[in-house]
Design an enzyme around this catalytic site. Structure first.
Site, PDB file in Angstrom:
ATOM      1  CB  SER A 291       8.661 -55.872  53.498  1.00 14.86           C
ATOM      2  OG  SER A 291       9.285 -55.700  54.740  1.00 14.86           O
TER       3      SER A 291
HETATM    4  N1  SAH Z   1      12.298 -50.833  55.114  1.00 16.88           N
HETATM    5  C1  SAH Z   1      13.373 -51.592  54.496  1.00 16.88           C
HETATM    6  C2  SAH Z   1      13.485 -53.019  54.976  1.00 16.88           C
HETATM    7  C3  SAH Z   1      13.778 -53.128  56.406  1.00 16.88           C
HETATM    8  S1  SAH Z   1      14.598 -54.604  56.925  1.00 16.88           S
HETATM    9  C4  SAH Z   1      13.284 -51.549  52.985  1.00 16.88           C
HETATM   10  O1  SAH Z   1      12.363 -50.940  52.453  1.00 16.88           O
HETATM   11  O2  SAH Z   1      14.156 -52.135  52.332  1.00 16.88           O
HETATM   12  C5  SAH Z   1      14.893 -54.076  58.582  1.00 16.88           C
HETATM   13  C6  SAH Z   1      16.064 -53.128  58.709  1.00 16.88           C
HETATM   14  O3  SAH Z   1      16.131 -52.668  60.045  1.00 16.88           O
HETATM   15  C7  SAH Z   1      17.405 -53.758  58.406  1.00 16.88           C
HETATM   16  O4  SAH Z   1      18.054 -53.004  57.417  1.00 16.88           O
HETATM   17  C8  SAH Z   1      18.139 -53.694  59.736  1.00 16.88           C
HETATM   18  O5  SAH Z   1      19.545 -53.500  59.591  1.00 16.88           O
HETATM   19  C9  SAH Z   1      17.485 -52.506  60.384  1.00 16.88           C
HETATM   20  N2  SAH Z   1      17.617 -52.445  61.836  1.00 16.88           N
HETATM   21  C10 SAH Z   1      17.591 -53.469  62.736  1.00 16.88           C
HETATM   22  N3  SAH Z   1      17.718 -52.994  63.988  1.00 16.88           N
HETATM   23  C11 SAH Z   1      17.844 -51.638  63.889  1.00 16.88           C
HETATM   24  C12 SAH Z   1      18.003 -50.589  64.847  1.00 16.88           C
HETATM   25  N4  SAH Z   1      18.088 -50.822  66.168  1.00 16.88           N
HETATM   26  N5  SAH Z   1      18.088 -49.323  64.375  1.00 16.88           N
HETATM   27  C13 SAH Z   1      18.022 -49.046  63.051  1.00 16.88           C
HETATM   28  N6  SAH Z   1      17.854 -50.007  62.093  1.00 16.88           N
HETATM   29  C14 SAH Z   1      17.774 -51.289  62.517  1.00 16.88           C
END
Ligand code: SAH
Length: 221
Positions: A69
């Site tokens: 983000s």
């Molecule tokens: N907080 C992160 C960015 C998050 S992007 C950072 O600082 O870089 C959103 C993330 O959520 C992605 O990596 C995606 O793979 C993960 N995601 C999506 N669905 C999920 C689920 N059901 N359980 C765990 N992670 C999930």
């Protein structure tokens, strides 16, 4: 940790310009959060091709459908979530590990951060980034975050960094500590926009404290 080294990094001018603009705009207010954003090298949580853009205020792809983000989003989330030293916290959606590193700075050594990631390649990427940047104490777990992470529940803070369709999964509210805050982007209506929402648990009940405005996150699968 890496603060001195980071002060001399080639990214420091861009970083200080951006953080200075956030402070000026009133988006960043809390000294501990300003310090955390200064000390965690965002560039080190990106694939090499994305690093030159680390301190532009944009979301950046980190592969496997995940995006790191934009910096203003972390400023906004951290100011709202009020993480405190010593707290045990949970992040859903580790991605690059950058958000978990910021959380780890705020809870400090007495606290702990658990971060759950669904995609194995991303969990590995995040673990590597965290270890190389001195955040070996963040625990990254590769499981479905919709079920939270019961072994260390309850958590004083839960940050969901992927968009919840319709509502926050019930397991995550269950794993929130009494008095704790949960922050999540929620798209309540199909076709609508996601709103970043701050909830609190008190006397066992969940209440919505505030709507922090429309946001764009990858979906919670
Ligand atoms: N907080 C992160 C960015 C998050 S992007 C950072 O600082 O870089 C959103 C993330 O959520 C992605 O990596 C995606 O793979 C993960 N995601 C999506 N669905 C999920 C689920 N059901 N359980 C765990 N992670 C999930």
């Amino acid at each position: 940790m890496a603060s001195d080294k980071n002060a001399a990094s080639p990214f420091s001018i861009q970083r200080e310009q951006l953080l200075g603009a956030f402070i000026h705009a009133g988006l960043l207010r809390t000294p501990a959060i300003i310090r955390a954003m200064r000390e965690v090298a965002r560039e080190n949580f990106l694939p090499p091709s994305m690093r030159p853009h680390a301190w532009e205020d944009n979301a950046l792809p980190v592969g496997h459908g995940a995006t790191l983000s934009a910096p203003h989003m972390y400023a906004m989330m951290l100011e709202a979530a009020e993480l405190k030293e010593g707290q045990r916290c949970l992040e859903i959606g580790t991605g690059s590990g950058y958000g978990a590193a910021l959380m780890a700075k705020l809870v400090d050594k007495k606290g702990s951060v658990y971060s759950v990631e669904l995609v194995e390649e991303l969990a590995d990427f995040a673990k590597r980034n965290l270890a190389e940047n001195g955040f070996g104490n963040v625990r990254v777990i590769c499981v479905d975050g919709k079920a939270g992470y019961p072994p260390f529940s309850p958590y004083a803070r839960i940050l969901i960094t992927a968009e919840c369709a319709a509502a926050v999964p019930a397991a995550l509210f269950e794993q929130l500590a009494e008095g704790g805050f949960l922050l999540a982007p929620v798209r309540e209506h199909a076709g609508g926009v996601a709103i970043l929402k701050l909830y609190q648990k008190s006397a066992g009940r969940i209440s919505l404290l505030s709507d922090l405005g429309p946001v764009l996150f990858v979906p919670l699968r």
